[in-house]
Design an enzyme around this catalytic site. Structure first.
Site, mmCIF file in Angstrom:
data_model
loop_
_atom_site.group_PDB
_atom_site.id
_atom_site.type_symbol
_atom_site.label_atom_id
_atom_site.label_comp_id
_atom_site.label_asym_id
_atom_site.label_seq_id
_atom_site.Cartn_x
_atom_site.Cartn_y
_atom_site.Cartn_z
ATOM 1 C CE LYS A 9 -28.241 85.143 -35.222
ATOM 2 N NZ LYS A 9 -28.911 86.207 -36.011
ATOM 3 C CE1 TYR A 49 -28.195 90.433 -32.345
ATOM 4 C CE2 TYR A 49 -29.555 88.981 -31.005
ATOM 5 C CZ TYR A 49 -28.665 89.166 -32.048
ATOM 6 O OH TYR A 49 -28.238 88.095 -32.791
ATOM 7 C CG ASN A 112 -29.216 85.271 -39.539
ATOM 8 O OD1 ASN A 112 -29.266 84.928 -38.363
ATOM 9 N ND2 ASN A 112 -28.767 86.456 -39.906
ATOM 10 C CG HIS A 115 -24.297 87.298 -33.641
ATOM 11 N ND1 HIS A 115 -24.739 88.497 -34.131
ATOM 12 C CD2 HIS A 115 -23.276 87.580 -32.794
ATOM 13 C CE1 HIS A 115 -24.026 89.478 -33.579
ATOM 14 N NE2 HIS A 115 -23.131 88.944 -32.761
ATOM 15 C CD GLU A 126 -21.390 90.880 -30.504
ATOM 16 O OE1 GLU A 126 -22.195 91.645 -31.056
ATOM 17 O OE2 GLU A 126 -20.888 89.888 -31.091
HETATM 18 P P1 CMP Z 1 -27.249 89.339 -36.304
HETATM 19 O O1 CMP Z 1 -25.948 89.382 -37.011
HETATM 20 O O2 CMP Z 1 -27.397 88.387 -35.179
HETATM 21 O O3 CMP Z 1 -27.603 90.814 -35.771
HETATM 22 C C1 CMP Z 1 -28.944 91.266 -35.602
HETATM 23 C C2 CMP Z 1 -29.945 90.291 -36.107
HETATM 24 O O4 CMP Z 1 -31.245 90.785 -36.317
HETATM 25 C C3 CMP Z 1 -29.494 89.833 -37.491
HETATM 26 O O5 CMP Z 1 -28.361 88.996 -37.381
HETATM 27 C C4 CMP Z 1 -30.752 89.170 -38.014
HETATM 28 O O6 CMP Z 1 -30.852 87.818 -37.651
HETATM 29 C C5 CMP Z 1 -31.864 89.949 -37.298
HETATM 30 N N1 CMP Z 1 -32.640 90.754 -38.231
HETATM 31 C C6 CMP Z 1 -33.951 90.614 -38.474
HETATM 32 N N2 CMP Z 1 -34.364 91.507 -39.387
HETATM 33 C C7 CMP Z 1 -33.280 92.228 -39.751
HETATM 34 C C8 CMP Z 1 -33.064 93.296 -40.683
HETATM 35 N N3 CMP Z 1 -34.057 93.828 -41.408
HETATM 36 N N4 CMP Z 1 -31.797 93.782 -40.798
HETATM 37 C C9 CMP Z 1 -30.783 93.281 -40.057
HETATM 38 N N5 CMP Z 1 -30.940 92.267 -39.161
HETATM 39 C C10 CMP Z 1 -32.176 91.737 -39.012
#
Ligand code: CMP
Length: 138
Positions: A9, A49, A112, A115, A126
């Site tokens: 990311k 998303y 984070n 992904h 994806e």
């Molecule tokens: P990702 O696996 O990329 O899928 C959706 C992303 O939304 C997730 O990782 C997080 O980085 C982001 N995100 C932000 N807030 C939340 C939340 N409360 N729950 C889940 N995903 C979140």
């Protein structure tokens, strides 16, 4: 043999963590069969998303994911969807196990670092979002 999509990311690219993530995949015996750097538009991030469009974090995560370049990879290997998820750790770094990418590097649930697809069907969708057949060296 399975395939999955991995994304480093914008926070991971900005902080110079691409090599670290790649090294963890290679050390785990996961093959990288496709790889590219790309910057998503806001609209593309919203499409990627789209499953989360009703969630409260949709605006924020699509803003973040279009805020800078990302590195997208197709990973291949036995049970690679789950193995990639094990290497990443839980979405929220507070819940991530020791030694996982998110435990070691993520700053919060949104920033984070990585992904990874969560199931075979999402992996296919994806991967197709970012790669066509000749871009994958199977
Ligand atoms: P990702 O696996 O990329 O899928 C959706 C992303 O939304 C997730 O990782 C997080 O980085 C982001 N995100 C932000 N807030 C939340 C939340 N409360 N729950 C889940 N995903 C979140």
């Amino acid at each position: 043999m399975e395939r999955t999509l991995s994304i480093v990311k914008p926070d991971g690219v900005e902080r110079g963590l691409v090599g670290e993530v790649v090294k963890r995949f290679e050390n785990a015996g996961i093959r990288i069969v496709g790889m590219r750097m790309v910057r998503l538009t806001r609209d593309q991030a919203k499409r990627f998303y789209a499953v989360h469009r009703e969630r409260p974090f949709y605006d924020s995560v699509t803003q973040f994911m279009s805020s800078g370049p990302i590195v997208v990879m197709v990973l291949e290997g036995d049970r690679v969807i789950q193995r990639n998820r094990d290497l990443m750790g839980a979405t929220n770094p507070k819940d991530a196990a020791a030694g996982t990418i998110r435990k070691d590097f993520a700053t919060d649930i949104e920033k984070n670092v990585v992904h990874g697809s969560d199931a075979p069907e999402t992996a296919r969708t994806e991967i197709d979002f970012f790669f066509n057949a000749i871009e994958i060296c199977g």
